[in-house]
Structure formats: C-alpha cells, structure tokens
Motif scaffolding. Structure first.
Motif: not given
Ligand SMILES: Cc1cc2nc3c(=O)[nH]c(=O)nc-3n(C[C@H](O)[C@H](O)[C@H](O)COP(=O)(O)OP(=O)(O)OC[C@H]3O[C@@H](n4cnc5c(N)ncnc54)[C@H](O)[C@@H]3O)c2cc1C
Lengths: 566, 167
Positions: B50-54, B113, B134, B138-142
């Motif tokens: 939910a926080v970062l829906p890739v 949300m 969160r 983010i770290q996993h994605f970036t």
C-alpha cells in the motif's frame, strides 16, 4: 615441524601487505630466496574476490552490516569501507583484541594483500618541506634522508603500480611518473580557478591515484588492464585497474621462483643471537593449529603494518634487548602519530546548474598543504592537505505514500544542486606521550601480549581544525558555495588508518631505532620499512612513501648481502 | 565431558523451549526468531504494497519485497527496535479490528491510505513500524535493477568519466 633445511632462507619478510609485498618483490627480483610470512589467509587476485561482480541488489542487506556484527565490533564498524561488500577483508574487533588506554580505532586487514585490497589508492609524494619539517620546527628528530634520496624510488614504485595524475609543478607536492588523469568535474575546475585567483600559495589539483589509465608493458606483464571507473575497488578489481599487492607484487614475486609464501603464520617474535649480534630468524605460531615453529634467515624485513610491527619488536626480548629488539634508546613504541581526519566543511553549489558528471572516476580534488610551508606563520605547527569532493544527484522526493510516493520516486525533478565538501588531512606531531606498549598479563589466542594504545589528539590539532574551518569556509564563500557548514566528527585517532611511528628513523642511535636505510641501528640485519619507521607524518596519504622506502631499503639489503656485510 | 554434553543438551532444549511459543509461523521458517505470526508477516507485506504500490513494474530482485523487509528486520535492527516494530504492528492490527476491517488487503485504496495515516499519527511504536516498513520498501525498490537503470544513471562498468556534460 618439517625438515630443518625447509626452515632456512636468505630473507624473511613479515607481513604480506602493501609494504611487505614490495620487500618480497624486490628481494625475489634479485634472486634472494625469500620467505613471506602472513598471519591471515591467502587472497588470490580474481579468485578470492567473492563480491567483485555483485550488483547492488544482490547484497541481502544492500550493503549494510548486520546489527549483531556492528554491535560486537564497534571499532571496525566505524570504518567507512566496512560494508557488506568488503567486510570479509577487515579484522573484526573480536578476532584480535587490544586495549584502549585512550580511544584508538585500529583498522586492520589480516590476509595476503593486507589493507592494500581495501585502500583508497591516494598516492601523493612527499617533498623536502616534509622531510625537513622536524628539524626546522623542532619536534621529533631530524629525518636521516631527504627527498632526493627517495625520489628515484618513488619513480620506481609509480612505474610499477601505475599512478594517474597531472604534472602540477608544485614544490610542496613533487610530480611523479604519471599516467593520464581522468577529467576534473566542472565544479573542481571552477573551484580551482577561484583558488588560483584569490590565493597565490594555494592550489586545487587532481588527486593522484594508483590506477591504470594507459596501457604499458609492465601492466600487461602483471595481467592488469585499465581502470573502468567502477569505484568498487574495496572488493578487489576484476581488471586489476587499481594497485593492490595481490594483483601485482605477490604473483610477480612468485613468478621468480624465489618466493615462499606462507599464510596462517603469526610471527610472535624475532630471534636474536648474542654472539653474532644479529637476528637469526623468527618464532611463529600456526594461526590455525597454534603450533610453534622457527624460521631462519640472514635478513629480516618487518612489514606487519605500523602497530603490529611495534608489537612484534616489543615482544622480541632477549638478554641483550630486554625492552624489545633494537631498543637501546627506549624510543620503541613511542612517538606514534597519525593524520587528523576529524574536520569537514560542506556546502552546496547552485552554479553550473546545467552540467553534471557522467560515468565514474576513482579519485577527487586535492588541495596540498599551504600553511607554514615556507616559514612558521600560524599559531599551530605544520598544516593540512585537503580532499575536495563534488557530486550531483537526481532530485528525488521520498514524500507521500501510495501512488504519490511511487510517482515521486520514478519521476525525478531534474538534478539537485552540486554537493561539495572538503576533508582535512592534518599532520600531527609525534610525541613521547603518544605510545603503544604490551600488556603485562593479557595475551591473545596465540599467546602474544595484547597491545595497549595511548594515543590522542592535542591542542595543536584543535587549533589546526579551527584554521581549516575558517579557511575552507572562506574559500567556499569565495567560490559561491552556499549553506556552508563545518563538522568535527570527534573521531579517535586510528580511523584515518594512517598510524605511523614507534620505530622511527633518525641519525642518532640514542634517539631513534633505524638508520637512513631503515636498518636497526643496534641490529643491522633487521629492516623496518612499513609505517612504523616514520619519523614524522606530513599530510599526504603515506603508503606511497612506505613503498618507496621499502624498495630502497630492500635494494640496500641486497647490496649488503652480496657484499657479505650482513 | 559427559557433564558438558548434558549441559549442552539442556541448553539446546532451553533454547528450543524459548523459541517454540513464538514459532507460530510455518510458512516463514527463516523469520521464526522474530516471533511474528503468519498473518502479521502478511500484514507487513500488505502495508508495504500500500505504501509503495509498484504494480506491474518489472522489479526483479533476488528476493521478494517481503523477504527483504523481514531480512532487514531480523538482521539489521536492534532487539529493542524489533520489539517496538512488533508492538506497532500489533497495535495496528487492533486498530484494524476496532474499525471492523476484516483484512487490510481487501480495503479500497482510500481506506488503506486512511489506515496508514492513522499509523503515521500513532504512538512512537506505530510510527516506527510504519517508517521502517516504508523505508525498506523504498530501499528494495530503489536498489532494484529496474530502478537503477531506468530512473538513475547507474552503470556497473562505466568505462569513462566526463567531468562536465550538459544535462
Ligand atoms: C579503507 C582504507 C583506505 C585507505 N586509503 C589509503 C589511501 O588512500 N592512501 C594511502 O596511502 N593509504 C591508505 N590506506 C592505508 C594503507 O592501506 C596502508 O597504509 C598500507 O596498506 C600499509 O601497508 P603495510 O604493508 O604497512 O600494512 P598492510 O597492508 O596492512 O599489511 C600488513 C600485513 O602484515 C600482516 N601481519 C600483521 N601482523 C603479523 C604478524 N604478527 N605475523 C605475520 N603477519 C602479520 C597483516 O595480516 C597484513 O597482511 C587505507 C587503508 C584503508 C583500510
């Protein structure tokens, strides 16, 4: 124990790191049968770089060190390079304990290659302003050598390791035998102009680094090729783009057929024979089985890195030398110094907004020492060199959540301003009160006494930090850098990883341990050529000087051996 | 020797006993030591999503996002923060229950949300649970190959350096 003849060599080198590698290479090149003893494991170029080709996403913790590891090892965890990709090359605090009478971060690499695997590859020559410093300013003792003595050996080393740099024509930082430089960033060029236009005695140059940027025959022979700008050097380089002992010195020495490399061997002490007045060999402990053995040779090079060299000599006692080998003067273990790396100045630069850098480069900008160079002019002794760093990154917001956050992350809003910073590398003054000694009771798992550290900053360091803050704040302001802030990390000595001294060179046996050839005054077949030999520390990253001193001393030893003088 | 062996097996037994009650998740044996239940681990996954829906982005990494978050929680977090994370997570579960939300994953995006906003405003432990989840998402994605090569200018082997290029 093996048969006795296996235990006799012409030369023994203690420590297979950067300086020991040089001793071994020079000796073997001249046909000397050499035993290279290393307390750690073997690390073979390419074969033993397990992380070298790992992508960022392939590290389970994305570079971070697990909590339990950093909790158990606070000292090594403070080193910037102790990360998931290179942690296996560092000694954990728990693996070889020591005692901090004053806080001292002892950063070590116990393996073939030593710290040369993880080092930052900065290689600036010394000048006579450095060698004449102690005599002029009245501290330590006079160096028994001058720049002219070392200059050909600097060249010898640079040709072999490969050094990328510009000929800058500065008397404070002599030029060397350089391979082409990488480009400067636009902000470095801008800052260079600002400094040139505002200060007659200050310069920003391209920091010389031990990287191959142009092919030469000698590198081809070593099996190395050009640096690709990955900036992952601490893992070991698949191209051999930077210099470490593993890719160059050790295999080179092995190819001569004269080298016996023996890992997992902790040198406990050097053996001394009263009758001949010489060292005869070393007593070693097998790091794994703890079995004790002795090896014998005509000459011994001590290259265990500064403080372990002090430890071995302090632990080498005999009837003749009850306070450590060659220690008639009582200075062994004393006058240890380091580089003051506590201070940084940071800022941003909003100029050159339409430009960025592209690709990768293994070095930075460098401002050689400008304080107290020609005469004493400040309220502190000596001065500092400075690393200058500039970078520009995409502006990415981490605000919000859900689709909004995803949108922020995937749509950078152009580039942020340039980030600039300056890092001080200050000379510290060797003093009798900065010393190491052996603990009288406690020993490590190999039965060797623990080392006790008594090393600290002093008022001179504090005053120098203030001057650095003032000068770089002013220089940054003149360059139009904004949001300039100063930072004192307060870090302990040691984290600079440039500890030096304790077995200093000098002219007088009453006040020094080694002569102008790095030979012990009182035991001339023992040479100490790592950082322990340093009479003063100057401001430059020291390893190039260790290597040049080692090559020079090894060639002296070879001549002495051939003449039958030792 | 015998005595030592006996002591050792006692120690193992003891360790087993302390682990057993928290050994509630069969599906995620590698995170057993964290003492989280299966539904709690799955809620972490849902919060991260939910926080970062890739979504459909081809974020290929060696491990799933949940595995990364659990690994960071297990290996790179102090025991104190681990237990605070767990407290925050539990408090969030009670909140969801109180609000009669049967499962976070079935909420529509607006309600998700809202629930996350509640977490952000919550007590220190709830905030820690939210912020850590969160941050790791983010770290996993970036640090994924997709992100580094498509959004950033990442080149593993640049082979060049230009000091001044026009943006
Ligand atoms: C992260 C980092 C960055 C650095 N950056 C720079 C830089 O940019 N420029 C620079 O000039 N310097 C730099 N240095 C310092 C540089 O690495 C050292 O000065 C250099 O490696 C010293 O060489 P050495 O041979 O004295 O010691 P080492 O390379 O450490 O080798 C010593 C060897 O001796 C072995 N040894 C120790 N005790 C014993 C014993 N009792 N018996 C047998 N063997 C023993 C050790 O295991 C080791 O292999 C950096 C270091 C680090 C860690």
């Amino acid at each position: 124990m093996g048969n006795n003849t296996d235990h006799h060599f012409e030369a023994i080198v203690i420590g297979a790191g950067m300086s020991g590698g040089w001793a071994a290479k020079e000796l073997c090149d001249h046909g000397i049968k050499t035993l290279l003893l290393e307390r750690g494991r073997n690390v073979e170029h390419l074969k033993d770089y397990p992380t070298t080709n790992m992508q960022p996403w392939e590290f389970p913790h994305r570079g971070n060190i697990p909590y339990a590891v950093s909790e158990a090892n606070p000292v090594v965890s403070r080193c910037y390079a102790f990360r998931e990709d290179a942690a296996h090359f560092f000694v954990k605090d728990t693996e070889h304990p020591y005692i901090q009478d004053q806080p001292f971060d002892w950063i070590r690499g116990y393996q073939v290659g030593g710290k040369s695997i993880m080092w930052a590859r900065q290689v600036q020559r010394w000048s006579n302003f450095d060698f004449e410093g102690p005599a002029r300013d009245g501290f330590a003792v006079d160096w028994p050598i001058r720049y002219e003595d070392l200059a050909p050996w600097y060249t010898h080393v640079e040709k072999f390791i490969g050094v990328s740099g510009n000929k800058d024509g500065l008397d404070v930082l002599p030029d060397g035998d350089f391979l082409p430089p990488f480009e400067m960033s636009c902000v470095e060029t801008h800052f260079q102009d600002v400094i040139r236009n505002n200060y007659a005695d200050r310069h920003l140059i391209y920091a010389r680094c031990a990287h191959i940027t142009e092919m030469r025959d000698v590198f081809r022979k070593q099996g190395r090729t050009l640096c690709q700008g990955r900036n992952l050097c601490q893992r070991g380089c698949p191209y051999g783009g930077y210099f470490n002992a593993n890719s160059t010195l050790i295999p080179w020495a092995q190819r001569t057929g004269n080298l016996s490399l023996q890992p997992h061997t902790v040198v406990q002490s050097i053996l001394y024979d009263d009758q001949s007045g010489k060292a005869t060999g070393v007593r070693v402990i097998n790091a794994l089985t703890k079995e004790t053995t002795e090896y014998y040779a005509k000459i011994i090079f001590v290259n265990a890195a500064t403080l372990n060299t002090n430890l071995i000599l302090l632990n080498s006692t005999s009837g003749r030398f009850p306070n450590g080998l060659g220690n008639d003067s009582g200075v062994l273990g004393k006058y240890v110094a380091f580089h003051n790396y506590r201070a940084h100045v940071q800022g941003i630069y909003e100029g050159h907004q339409q430009f960025r850098t592209d690709g990768g480069r293994p070095t930075s900008g460098y401002v050689p020492r400008f304080r107290n160079v020609y005469r004493q002019e400040m309220d502190f002794l000596r001065g500092y060199a400075t690393g200058f760093y500039s970078s520009k990154h995409k502006a990415i917001s981490h605000r919000g959540m859900g689709p909004e956050l995803l949108d922020h992350l995937t749509h950078p809003t152009g580039y942020g301003p340039w980030q600039v910073s300056a890092g001080m590398m200050g000379e510290t003054i060797p003093k009798v009160t900065n010393f190491v000694r052996l603990d009288e009771a406690r020993t490590d798992e190999w039965g060797v006494p623990l080392l006790r550290m008594n090393i600290s900053h002093d008022d001179n360091d504090e005053r120098m930090i203030q001057d650095f803050f003032e000068q770089f704040s002013e220089m940054f302001a003149k360059a139009g850098f904004n949001q300039v802030t100063t930072h004192d990390s307060g870090q302990a000595p040691g984290l600079d990883i440039h500890e030096m001294g304790g077995v200093r060179m000098g002219r007088d046996p009453q006040t020094s341990m080694l002569n102008q050839w790095n030979q012990m005054h009182a035991c001339p077949n023992v040479y100490v050529t790592d950082g322990a030999c340093m009479t003063s520390v100057s401001t430059q990253n020291p390893s190039l000087t260790f290597m040049a001193l080692t090559a020079r001393a090894a060639n002296h030893a070879i001549d002495q051996l051939k003449e039958g003088a030792i | 020797m015998k005595r030592r062996q006996a002591l050792q097996s006692l120690a193992i037994l003891g360790a087993g006993l302390t682990i057993l009650p928290s050994c509630r998740t069969k599906k995620y044996p590698e995170y057993r030591a964290l003492g989280l239940k299966e539904d709690q681990i799955e809620l972490v996954d849902q919060v991260a999503t939910a926080v970062l829906p890739v979504g459909q982005l081809p974020v290929e990494t060696p491990e799933s996002r949940l595995d990364f978050i659990m690994t960071m929680l297990r290996d790179c977090t102090s025991p104190e923060d681990q237990s605070r994370y767990k407290n925050g997570l539990e408090a969030f579960q009670s909140y969801l229950k109180d609000q009669f939300h049967p499962s976070f994953s079935t909420l529509n995006q607006r309600d998700q949300m809202k629930a996350l906003a509640y977490l952000q405003e919550g007590d220190k432990d709830q905030q820690l649970f939210y912020e850590h989840t969160r941050r790791w998402a983010i770290q996993h994605f970036t640090t994924s190959s997709y992100y580094l090569t498509n959004v950033l200018d990442f080149h593993f082997v640049p082979g060049h350096f230009y000091g001044c290029v026009v943006i």
